[in-house]
Design an enzyme around this catalytic site. Sequence first.
Site, short mmCIF file in Angstrom:
data_model
loop_
_atom_site.label_atom_id
_atom_site.label_comp_id
_atom_site.label_asym_id
_atom_site.label_seq_id
_atom_site.Cartn_x
_atom_site.Cartn_y
_atom_site.Cartn_z
N HIS A 5 60.10 -27.96 -34.20
CA HIS A 5 59.53 -28.05 -35.55
C HIS A 5 59.55 -29.48 -36.07
O HIS A 5 59.85 -29.72 -37.23
CB HIS A 5 60.26 -27.10 -36.51
CG HIS A 5 59.92 -25.67 -36.25
ND1 HIS A 5 60.69 -24.62 -36.70
CD2 HIS A 5 58.90 -25.09 -35.58
CE1 HIS A 5 60.16 -23.47 -36.30
NE2 HIS A 5 59.07 -23.73 -35.62
N HIS A 62 60.88 -20.29 -27.22
CA HIS A 62 60.24 -19.59 -28.34
C HIS A 62 59.38 -18.45 -27.82
O HIS A 62 59.23 -18.27 -26.62
CB HIS A 62 59.44 -20.57 -29.20
CG HIS A 62 58.35 -21.30 -28.46
ND1 HIS A 62 57.22 -20.68 -27.98
CD2 HIS A 62 58.23 -22.61 -28.10
CE1 HIS A 62 56.44 -21.58 -27.40
NE2 HIS A 62 57.03 -22.76 -27.44
N ASP A 106 58.15 -32.79 -63.77
CA ASP A 106 57.09 -31.95 -64.33
C ASP A 106 55.86 -31.88 -63.40
O ASP A 106 54.75 -31.62 -63.85
CB ASP A 106 56.68 -32.46 -65.71
CG ASP A 106 56.20 -33.89 -65.67
OD1 ASP A 106 56.33 -34.53 -64.60
OD2 ASP A 106 55.69 -34.38 -66.69
N ARG A 138 52.96 -28.00 -25.20
CA ARG A 138 52.58 -26.67 -25.69
C ARG A 138 51.06 -26.64 -25.76
O ARG A 138 50.43 -27.65 -26.09
CB ARG A 138 53.20 -26.38 -27.06
CG ARG A 138 52.77 -25.03 -27.63
CD ARG A 138 53.67 -24.53 -28.78
NE ARG A 138 53.59 -25.34 -29.97
CZ ARG A 138 54.54 -26.16 -30.40
NH1 ARG A 138 55.65 -26.30 -29.71
NH2 ARG A 138 54.39 -26.87 -31.52
N ASP A 164 50.27 -29.98 -33.21
CA ASP A 164 50.17 -28.56 -33.60
C ASP A 164 49.70 -28.55 -35.04
O ASP A 164 50.47 -28.85 -35.95
CB ASP A 164 51.55 -27.90 -33.44
CG ASP A 164 51.53 -26.41 -33.75
OD1 ASP A 164 50.55 -25.93 -34.35
OD2 ASP A 164 52.51 -25.73 -33.39
N TYR A 215 59.73 -27.63 -22.78
CA TYR A 215 60.30 -28.75 -23.52
C TYR A 215 61.53 -29.26 -22.79
O TYR A 215 62.54 -28.54 -22.73
CB TYR A 215 60.66 -28.29 -24.95
CG TYR A 215 59.53 -27.51 -25.58
CD1 TYR A 215 58.51 -28.15 -26.29
CD2 TYR A 215 59.44 -26.12 -25.42
CE1 TYR A 215 57.45 -27.44 -26.83
CE2 TYR A 215 58.39 -25.39 -25.95
CZ TYR A 215 57.40 -26.06 -26.66
OH TYR A 215 56.36 -25.35 -27.17
N HIS A 239 52.08 -17.23 -39.61
CA HIS A 239 52.87 -16.19 -38.92
C HIS A 239 52.60 -14.92 -39.69
O HIS A 239 53.25 -14.63 -40.68
CB HIS A 239 54.36 -16.56 -38.91
CG HIS A 239 54.64 -17.79 -38.11
ND1 HIS A 239 55.78 -18.54 -38.24
CD2 HIS A 239 53.91 -18.41 -37.15
CE1 HIS A 239 55.74 -19.57 -37.40
NE2 HIS A 239 54.60 -19.52 -36.74
N ASP A 284 45.51 -22.08 -36.04
CA ASP A 284 46.78 -22.60 -35.52
C ASP A 284 46.55 -23.04 -34.07
O ASP A 284 46.47 -22.21 -33.17
CB ASP A 284 47.82 -21.47 -35.60
CG ASP A 284 49.21 -21.90 -35.16
OD1 ASP A 284 49.41 -23.10 -34.90
OD2 ASP A 284 50.09 -21.02 -35.08
N GLU A 338 48.10 -24.07 -27.38
CA GLU A 338 48.00 -22.91 -28.28
C GLU A 338 46.56 -22.65 -28.69
O GLU A 338 45.88 -23.52 -29.21
CB GLU A 338 48.84 -23.17 -29.54
CG GLU A 338 48.72 -22.09 -30.60
CD GLU A 338 49.66 -22.28 -31.78
OE1 GLU A 338 49.95 -23.44 -32.13
OE2 GLU A 338 50.07 -21.26 -32.36
N GLU A 382 50.66 -19.27 -27.04
CA GLU A 382 51.16 -20.64 -27.11
C GLU A 382 52.43 -20.89 -26.32
O GLU A 382 53.46 -21.27 -26.88
CB GLU A 382 51.38 -21.05 -28.58
CG GLU A 382 52.22 -20.06 -29.40
CD GLU A 382 52.49 -20.56 -30.81
OE1 GLU A 382 52.94 -21.72 -30.93
OE2 GLU A 382 52.28 -19.81 -31.77
N HIS A 412 52.09 -15.18 -31.96
CA HIS A 412 52.30 -14.36 -33.16
C HIS A 412 50.95 -13.96 -33.70
O HIS A 412 49.93 -14.59 -33.38
CB HIS A 412 53.08 -15.17 -34.20
CG HIS A 412 52.49 -16.55 -34.43
ND1 HIS A 412 51.46 -16.79 -35.30
CD2 HIS A 412 52.76 -17.75 -33.85
CE1 HIS A 412 51.15 -18.08 -35.27
NE2 HIS A 412 51.91 -18.69 -34.39
N1 GLY Z 1 52.69 -24.05 -35.99
C1 GLY Z 1 53.42 -22.89 -36.03
C2 GLY Z 1 53.25 -22.11 -34.82
O1 GLY Z 1 52.61 -22.54 -33.89
O2 GLY Z 1 53.70 -21.01 -34.72
MN MN Z 2 51.03 -23.84 -33.93
MN MN Z 3 51.51 -20.63 -33.65
#
Ligand code: GLY
Ligand code: MN
Ligand code: MN
Length: 431
Positions: A235, A342, A32, A398, A252, A380, A353, A263, A400, A376, A346
Site C-alpha cells: 500500500h 494478498h 474549517d 502486480r 495501481d 513482491y 473493494h 482499478d 491487475e 491481480e 475483489h
Molecule cells: N488498489 C487497491 C486494490 O488493487 O485492491
Molecule cells: Mn488496484
Molecule cells: Mn484491486
Amino acid sequence: MIRPQLEEFMRRMAPKSVAIIPGAHDTRRSNDTHYRFRQDSDFFYLTGFEEPDSIAVIRAETDPKYTMFVRPRDPEREIWDGRRAGVEGAKSEFGAHEAFPIAEFGAKLEGYLDGADVLYYRLGMDRELDETIIKEISRMRGWNRKPIHPPQTIVDPATIIHEMRVVKSADELEIMQTAADIAAEAHCEAMKAVRPGMREYQIEALIEQVFRRHGAAAPAYTSIVGAGANATVLHYINNDGELRDGDLLLVDAGAEYKGYASDITRTYPINGRFSQAQREIYDLVLKAQMECVEMVRPGVTHDQLKQHSIEVLTEGMLELGLLEGKTEEIIKEKKYEKFYMHGLGHMLGIDVHDVGRYYFGKESRALEPGVVMTVEPGLYIAPDTKDVPEKYLGIGVRIEDDVLCTNNGPRVLTTKVPKQAQEIEDLISRR
Ligand code: GLY
Ligand code: MN
Ligand code: MN
C-alpha cells in the site's frame, strides 16, 4: 423516475417493514476545510442523490413509499457552498414521493416506526443517528398501554442492498466501462511519459490529470506509484521517490466515474526495457493473471481462482529458485505468502473493494453473470529478503485487470492498456 434498484429493494423488503437509509456527512479535513464530499455508497446506489445530510425512508407497502429528508434551500448558504436540490428538487429531480427538511426527521420518526415489524437500519455507521433511532424505539416501548408498536426486529439493509450491488445492471456496466476506459488511457499516457529521473508524483499527477480531463470525480482510491523497491510495499502511497534507470515502476490507479470505480495495475521498466530477471518475474505473474482471467465464468468460486494463482506462481517460483521444496508442501504451508501475500482480487463497483459476501458459511462464493471483479496476482521480493537469487531483490510486480463475468466467458473491461511485456516496451519506445 425512481431508480430501478430502489424499486427492486422495495420488492425484497419484508412485509410491514420500513428502511431508514442515511447519506454521508461532510468530513472535516482541518480547521474549517473539508474533504470533497462523497456520498455513502448504499445511499447513492438507491437514490442517486449526491448531497450531504440526507436520509431516505422507504416503505414497500405504505403510500408514500419513498420519503427524503434533505437540506432545505438556503439562498445565503448556497452563495457559499453551491446549489441544493432542496425539498422540491428531491421530489421533482430524484423521484421522492414526499420530502422534508432534514431537521424534521426526528419529529417524524415515530410515525415511520409505528406499526413496522421490521426496521432496516445499519447500526454502527452513524453514531448520532443510531442514538436518535434507539432512543425513539426505547421511548415508544414505554407506551405499551397505547396502540403504539415499535419494530421488534432490526435488520441490516446490507443483507439486501449489498447482494443487489454484486450483480451489475447494463446501465451500471456502461458506466464501469467508461471508468475503465478513462483509467486505461491514463495508464497508457503514464507509460509513454515514464523516464529515468522523474519522481513518482509526476506520474501520479499525469494519471490523475487524465482522470479529471474525462470528468472522473477523483481517483477511486489513493493512487499507488512505486518505483524500484517501493513496488514491494503493497500500500505504498508516498509517491515521492525517484524513477531510476534499470528499475521497474508499479502503478495501481483507477478512476471514480459517475460513482463507479475502476482499478488497474501495470508494472513496467522505467528505461523502456525489462532486464532478464525482471522479465522472468513479470512473465510468471502475467501467466498467472491471464489464466485466472480466463477462468472468470459462472460457477467458478473466488477460492478456486485464488488457488489457481497460487499453483501457477508457486511452480514458477520453484523454477526460478525463489522457493525450494515440493509444490504441495509449499502450498500446504503457505510458504508462497513470502512473495504473494494478498488475495487474487475483489469485486468492483461503487466501492473499489465492493460489497457482497465472499463466503456463505465456509463455502466460497461462485461467480455469476454481471459480477465484475479484479484479477491481480503479484510477486513482491523485498530488497532484504534472505536466501533468494540476488538478481530478484527489490522487484515488485502486480498486473491487475477488471473483468466482467458473462455466460460467454470473461469480458475484460481494461484491455485498452497493454500488459504483454513486448507491447509495453513498444508503447514506451513510441514516446
Ligand atoms: N488498489 C487497491 C486494490 O488493487 O485492491
Ligand atoms: Mn488496484
Ligand atoms: Mn484491486
